[in-house]
Design a protein around this motif. Structure first.
Motif, PDB file in Angstrom:
ATOM      1  N   PHE B  48       0.805  -1.105  -0.088  1.00 11.85           N
ATOM      2  CA  PHE B  48       0.002   0.004   0.033  1.00 11.85           C
ATOM      3  C   PHE B  48       0.952   1.163  -0.144  1.00 11.85           C
ATOM      4  N   PHE B  49       1.100   1.634  -1.197  1.00  7.08           N
ATOM      5  CA  PHE B  49       2.270   2.702  -1.507  1.00  7.08           C
ATOM      6  C   PHE B  49       3.575   2.156  -1.193  1.00  7.08           C
ATOM      7  N   VAL B  50       3.742   1.658   0.198  1.00  4.47           N
ATOM      8  CA  VAL B  50       5.102   1.226   0.366  1.00  4.47           C
ATOM      9  C   VAL B  50       4.792  -0.513   0.387  1.00  4.47           C
ATOM     10  N   ARG B  51       6.067  -1.387   0.184  1.00  2.00           N
ATOM     11  CA  ARG B  51       5.751  -2.625  -0.089  1.00  2.00           C
ATOM     12  C   ARG B  51       6.558  -3.601   1.103  1.00  2.00           C
ATOM     13  N   PHE B  52       5.710  -4.137   1.804  1.00  2.00           N
ATOM     14  CA  PHE B  52       6.127  -5.080   2.700  1.00  2.00           C
ATOM     15  C   PHE B  52       6.463  -6.243   2.344  1.00  2.00           C
ATOM     16  N   THR B  53       6.697  -6.371   1.127  1.00  2.00           N
ATOM     17  CA  THR B  53       6.895  -7.998   0.672  1.00  2.00           C
ATOM     18  C   THR B  53       8.014  -8.679   1.127  1.00  2.00           C
ATOM     19  N   ASN B  54       9.191  -7.660   1.127  1.00  2.00           N
ATOM     20  CA  ASN B  54      10.640  -8.275   1.673  1.00  2.00           C
ATOM     21  C   ASN B  54      11.066  -7.898   2.973  1.00  2.00           C
ATOM     22  N   VAL B  55       9.975  -7.173   3.810  1.00  2.00           N
ATOM     23  CA  VAL B  55      10.556  -6.731   5.102  1.00  2.00           C
ATOM     24  C   VAL B  55      10.491  -8.136   6.002  1.00  2.00           C
ATOM     25  N   PRO B  56      11.336  -8.460   6.815  1.00  6.66           N
ATOM     26  CA  PRO B  56      11.412  -9.378   7.698  1.00  6.66           C
ATOM     27  C   PRO B  56      10.548  -9.061   8.904  1.00  6.66           C
ATOM     28  N   SER B  57       9.706 -10.409   9.048  1.00  5.53           N
ATOM     29  CA  SER B  57       8.688 -10.145  10.316  1.00  5.53           C
ATOM     30  C   SER B  57       9.472 -10.224  11.625  1.00  5.53           C
ATOM     31  N   PRO B  58       8.682  -9.867  12.750  1.00  7.07           N
ATOM     32  CA  PRO B  58       9.269  -9.969  13.780  1.00  7.07           C
ATOM     33  C   PRO B  58       9.606 -11.392  14.355  1.00  7.07           C
ATOM     34  N   ALA B  59       9.055 -12.439  14.046  1.00  2.00           N
ATOM     35  CA  ALA B  59       9.338 -13.718  14.317  1.00  2.00           C
ATOM     36  C   ALA B  59      10.681 -14.080  13.618  1.00  2.00           C
ATOM     37  N   ALA B  60      10.761 -13.663  12.465  1.00  3.72           N
ATOM     38  CA  ALA B  60      12.237 -13.895  11.612  1.00  3.72           C
ATOM     39  C   ALA B  60      13.206 -13.135  12.189  1.00  3.72           C
ATOM     40  N   VAL B  61      13.287 -12.006  12.684  1.00  3.75           N
ATOM     41  CA  VAL B  61      14.089 -11.045  13.324  1.00  3.75           C
ATOM     42  C   VAL B  61      14.388 -11.906  14.744  1.00  3.75           C
ATOM     43  N   TYR B  62      13.503 -12.314  15.344  1.00  3.10           N
ATOM     44  CA  TYR B  62      13.621 -13.150  16.674  1.00  3.10           C
ATOM     45  C   TYR B  62      14.438 -14.316  16.514  1.00  3.10           C
ATOM     46  N   GLU B  63      14.372 -15.128  15.422  1.00  7.69           N
ATOM     47  CA  GLU B  63      15.008 -15.954  15.036  1.00  7.69           C
ATOM     48  C   GLU B  63      16.537 -15.902  14.628  1.00  7.69           C
ATOM     49  N   SER B  64      16.589 -14.777  13.876  1.00  6.37           N
ATOM     50  CA  SER B  64      18.009 -14.310  13.671  1.00  6.37           C
ATOM     51  C   SER B  64      18.769 -13.674  15.025  1.00  6.37           C
ATOM     52  N   LEU B  65      17.978 -13.274  15.970  1.00  2.00           N
ATOM     53  CA  LEU B  65      18.548 -12.782  17.177  1.00  2.00           C
ATOM     54  C   LEU B  65      19.294 -14.087  17.829  1.00  2.00           C
ATOM     55  N   THR B  66      18.453 -15.080  17.991  1.00  2.00           N
ATOM     56  CA  THR B  66      19.002 -16.296  18.685  1.00  2.00           C
ATOM     57  C   THR B  66      20.121 -17.019  17.850  1.00  2.00           C
ATOM     58  N   ARG B  67      20.174 -16.817  16.787  1.00  2.00           N
ATOM     59  CA  ARG B  67      21.278 -17.198  16.035  1.00  2.00           C
ATOM     60  C   ARG B  67      22.464 -16.511  16.322  1.00  2.00           C
ATOM     61  N   ALA B  68      22.203 -15.075  16.492  1.00  2.54           N
ATOM     62  CA  ALA B  68      23.303 -14.264  16.692  1.00  2.54           C
ATOM     63  C   ALA B  68      23.922 -14.295  17.936  1.00  2.54           C
ATOM     64  N   MET B  69      22.983 -14.571  18.917  1.00  4.15           N
ATOM     65  CA  MET B  69      23.538 -14.769  20.392  1.00  4.15           C
ATOM     66  C   MET B  69      24.503 -15.864  20.365  1.00  4.15           C
ATOM     67  N   HIS B  70      24.285 -16.657  19.515  1.00  7.70           N
ATOM     68  CA  HIS B  70      25.429 -17.858  19.618  1.00  7.70           C
ATOM     69  C   HIS B  70      26.708 -17.657  18.525  1.00  7.70           C
ATOM     70  N   LEU B 242      17.524  -6.560  12.719  1.00 10.89           N
ATOM     71  CA  LEU B 242      18.362  -6.984  13.955  1.00 10.89           C
ATOM     72  C   LEU B 242      19.632  -5.798  14.058  1.00 10.89           C
ATOM     73  N   GLY B 243      20.183  -5.460  12.986  1.00 12.07           N
ATOM     74  CA  GLY B 243      21.170  -4.547  13.271  1.00 12.07           C
ATOM     75  C   GLY B 243      20.482  -3.062  13.525  1.00 12.07           C
ATOM     76  N   MET B 244      19.409  -3.115  12.984  1.00 18.69           N
ATOM     77  CA  MET B 244      18.878  -1.675  13.405  1.00 18.69           C
ATOM     78  C   MET B 244      18.320  -1.682  14.721  1.00 18.69           C
ATOM     79  N   ILE B 245      17.553  -2.664  15.178  1.00 19.62           N
ATOM     80  CA  ILE B 245      17.148  -2.714  16.500  1.00 19.62           C
ATOM     81  C   ILE B 245      18.329  -2.507  17.487  1.00 19.62           C
ATOM     82  N   CYS B 246      19.328  -3.219  17.308  1.00 16.39           N
ATOM     83  CA  CYS B 246      20.429  -3.212  18.150  1.00 16.39           C
ATOM     84  C   CYS B 246      21.065  -1.945  18.072  1.00 16.39           C
ATOM     85  N   ILE B 247      21.171  -1.183  17.081  1.00 18.25           N
ATOM     86  CA  ILE B 247      21.858   0.324  16.903  1.00 18.25           C
ATOM     87  C   ILE B 247      20.799   1.113  18.046  1.00 18.25           C
TER      88      ILE B 247
END
Ligand SMILES: Nc1ncnc2c1ncn2[C@@H]1O[C@H](COP(=O)(O)OP(=O)(O)OP(=O)(O)O)[C@@H](O)[C@H]1O
Ligand SMILES: [Mg+2]
Lengths: 291, 271
Positions: B48-70, B242-247
């Motif tokens: 809708f004007f902007v495209r969320f097609t490729n934007v990661p979901s919170p769940a995906a970011v959480y998964e990414s975070l757990t991976r980053a933690m290790h 993940l990087g953005m939230i971390c910043i």
């Protein structure tokens, strides 16, 4: 302990001779004070009264050392005054406590500048704060104090270094009437204990009479000394004296002196010519008739 | 007078902190709503004007975070950015605060330096990247330099502002209490300017992070900014968020640290 503070000022003779001061402005120099001579004897309480803008602060600031006289001499115990120093304590009309220091820290400031060690600083500050009834507030920051309390701390702070003279520029001007009366009493008490010379600027005639041994009355700008009035009221002074005939007589005298000058300062008497132009009807009389 | 015991104490605590509790509660609700909106927008791939097609979901970011933690590499990126901030910011504070104090006190110093700082000030730190690379032998040094520049001017300007607002009556009062030049500086000008200095430090910290991240994205090899940019190049979209939230969290944390320090240093200043 208290002797170290109390016994100091056997001196404190302020002498201002033929003092004149002009402020440079774009319209040329403004002569604020001209040919004023006053003195304060050691241990004496002297007030200066005068209409607004007559140069009272200018005179006081010259004694404090913030302003250089354009003419004449300002001396303390025979020595010409050259800049501000700790031998002349000052209390301003504006609250001037250091907001970043506690009440005690403020009072100790001058002693710290004298390189006194911590424990004697502490003792001296506590003694003085006790004298002014401020012990309970010693660890408070100025922001949490009332106006009267701030000025009380200001006076204590100025006295802590053991100055020869205490200079006060309308210190109670911003306080309400009741607080002012209490502050006057406190100031008198401290002055009598410390036997220090005081030069006090005010536009409140009652205050000047109630506090002083002598009152100088200044003329409108350029300020000169119009009259010097001895106040023979006995000490210690009580609030009830303000109703005595002696007090009221002094008050009437000073009042008429000041009134003349205040009218001059405001640009002359209301004259009938100016009022003739007005024709406001007041129950059949014109305003000019009523006046 | 005041009752003792746990229950009355808790009651009083509640009464005193009611406003704060309310803010925390509403803040928490608002965060949850934000997460929910993010979740819905990305799950349904809204366009809708902007495209969320490729934007990661919170769940995906959480998964990414757990991976980053290790992953020690992720921590290395974070630590490196923090170190650059620490050096750059500390350098800026150590130079800008005394410079501001001296410029504020001595007219001649002000007259000499002010024109130069005024010309340099509007240049964004990131525009210094080419010059920084020329000036400094290593990449690391030029990134610290960029961070330094970002923090420098806000601190300097606020210190100057604080100095210009020092109440002359306080200076006079100190003189009548026997203070000489050095004492006036230490006991009046400096503490009187402190609230503004801390404003400058807080703003400077924010700009330091902005400059650091930009510098890392352009010329870095490590750091959280580089991590974020690299994630984009490697098409690991969840890592970008993940990087953005971390910043964001690092920036928030460092500002809070400065504010806490300010409260510690200025117990009289209750704002
Ligand atoms: N910096 C200055 N430049 C020019 N004129 C000044 C300056 N300071 C004071 N004046 C003028 O000098 C005169 C005396 O000022 P001063 O402050 O000494 O009066 P004052 O008696 O203390 O008045 P007030 O009762 O209002 O405090 C005033 O008319 C004022 O306008
Ligand atoms: Mg005045």
């Amino acid at each position: 302990m208290s002797e170290t503070i109390a016994s100091q000022p056997t001196k404190g003779f302020v002498d201002v001779r033929n003092f004149g001061l002009s402020y440079p402005t774009l319209e040329g120099p403004v002569e604020a004070v001209c040919n004023a001579s006053i003195h304060v004897n050691p241990g004496e309480f002297v007030s200066i009264v005068g209409p607004s803008g007559c140069g009272k602060s200018t005179l006081l600031n010259a004694v404090a050392g913030f302003l250089k006289p354009s003419e004449g001499d300002v001396t303390l115990d025979g020595e010409a005054i050259d800049g501000p120093s700790a031998d002349r304590g000052i209390v301003f009309q504006q609250y001037s406590l250091f907001p970043w220091k506690t009440v005690k820290g403020n009072v100790e400031f001058g002693l710290k500048m004298k390189h006194l060690d911590k424990s004697s600083r502490d003792r001296a500050a506590r003694t003085l704060l006790g004298l002014a009834g401020l012990t309970a507030f010693e660890n408070k920051y100025p922001d949490s104090l009332s106006g009267g309390m701030k000025q009380r701390v200001g006076i204590v702070r100025a006295l802590a270094t053991g100055p020869k003279v205490l200079l006060l520029d309308e210190p109670f001007g911003a306080l309400d009437a009741q607080t002012r009366v209490i502050m006057q009493q406190i100031l008198t008490n401290m002055w009598q204990r410390l036997k220090i010379s005081v030069l006090f600027v005010t536009h409140d005639i009652d205050e000047a009479i109630f506090l002083s041994d002598r009152v100088y009355c200044m003329t409108a700008r350029p300020g000169t000394i119009k009259a010097e009035i001895k106040i023979p009221l006995e000490r210690p002074r009580q609030q009830s004296m303000m109703m005595s005939s002696e007090f009221l007589g002094l008050r009437r005298g000073l009042m008429s002196l000041i009134r003349e000058e205040s009218i001059k300062a405001m640009g002359g008497e209301l004259n009938d010519l100016a009022l003739d132009g007005l024709s406001i009807d007041l129950n059949g009389q014109s305003l000019a008739d009523v006046v | 007078m005041a009752q003792v015991g746990v229950w009355p104490y808790l009651t009083r605590w509640y009464l005193v902190n009611r406003g704060g509790l309310r803010a925390v509660l509403i803040g928490a609700i608002s965060l949850v709503l934000f997460l929910l909106a993010w979740h819905l927008l990305t799950i349904y791939r809204v366009v809708f004007f902007v495209r969320f097609t490729n934007v990661p979901s919170p769940a995906a970011v959480y998964e990414s975070l757990t991976r980053a933690m290790h992953d020690t590499k992720f921590f290395m990126h974070v630590m490196l950015s923090c170190r650059r901030i620490l050096f750059g910011f500390a350098l800026a504070a150590i130079i800008a605060v005394p410079l501001g104090l001296v410029m504020g006190r001595f007219k001649l110093v002000h007259e000499i330096l002010f024109p130069v700082t005024e010309i340099l000030r509007p240049i964004p730190a990131i525009a210094w990247v080419p010059i920084a690379i020329m000036l400094w032998p290593t990449n690391e040094q030029s990134i610290v330099f960029i961070t330094f520049l970002g923090a420098f001017f806000p601190v300097l300007v606020n210190t100057l502002h604080g100095m210009s607002l020092v109440d002359p009556v306080l200076v006079r009062a100190s003189q009548c209490l026997g203070a000489r030049e050095v004492s006036i500086f230490r006991e009046v000008y400096f503490p009187a300017s402190l609230p503004h200095i801390f404003t400058g430090l807080t703003v400077g910290m924010g700009v330091a992070w902005v400059s650091l991240i930009a510098a890392e994205m352009i010329s870095g090899q490590f750091g959280i900014g580089y991590f974020t940019w690299e994630a984009y190049s490697l098409v690991q979209y969840a890592d970008i968020a993940l990087g953005m939230i971390c910043i964001g969290i690092l920036g928030l944390g460092s500002s809070a640290l400065i504010r806490g320090l300010g409260r510690l240093v200025m117990p009289w200043n209750r704002t």
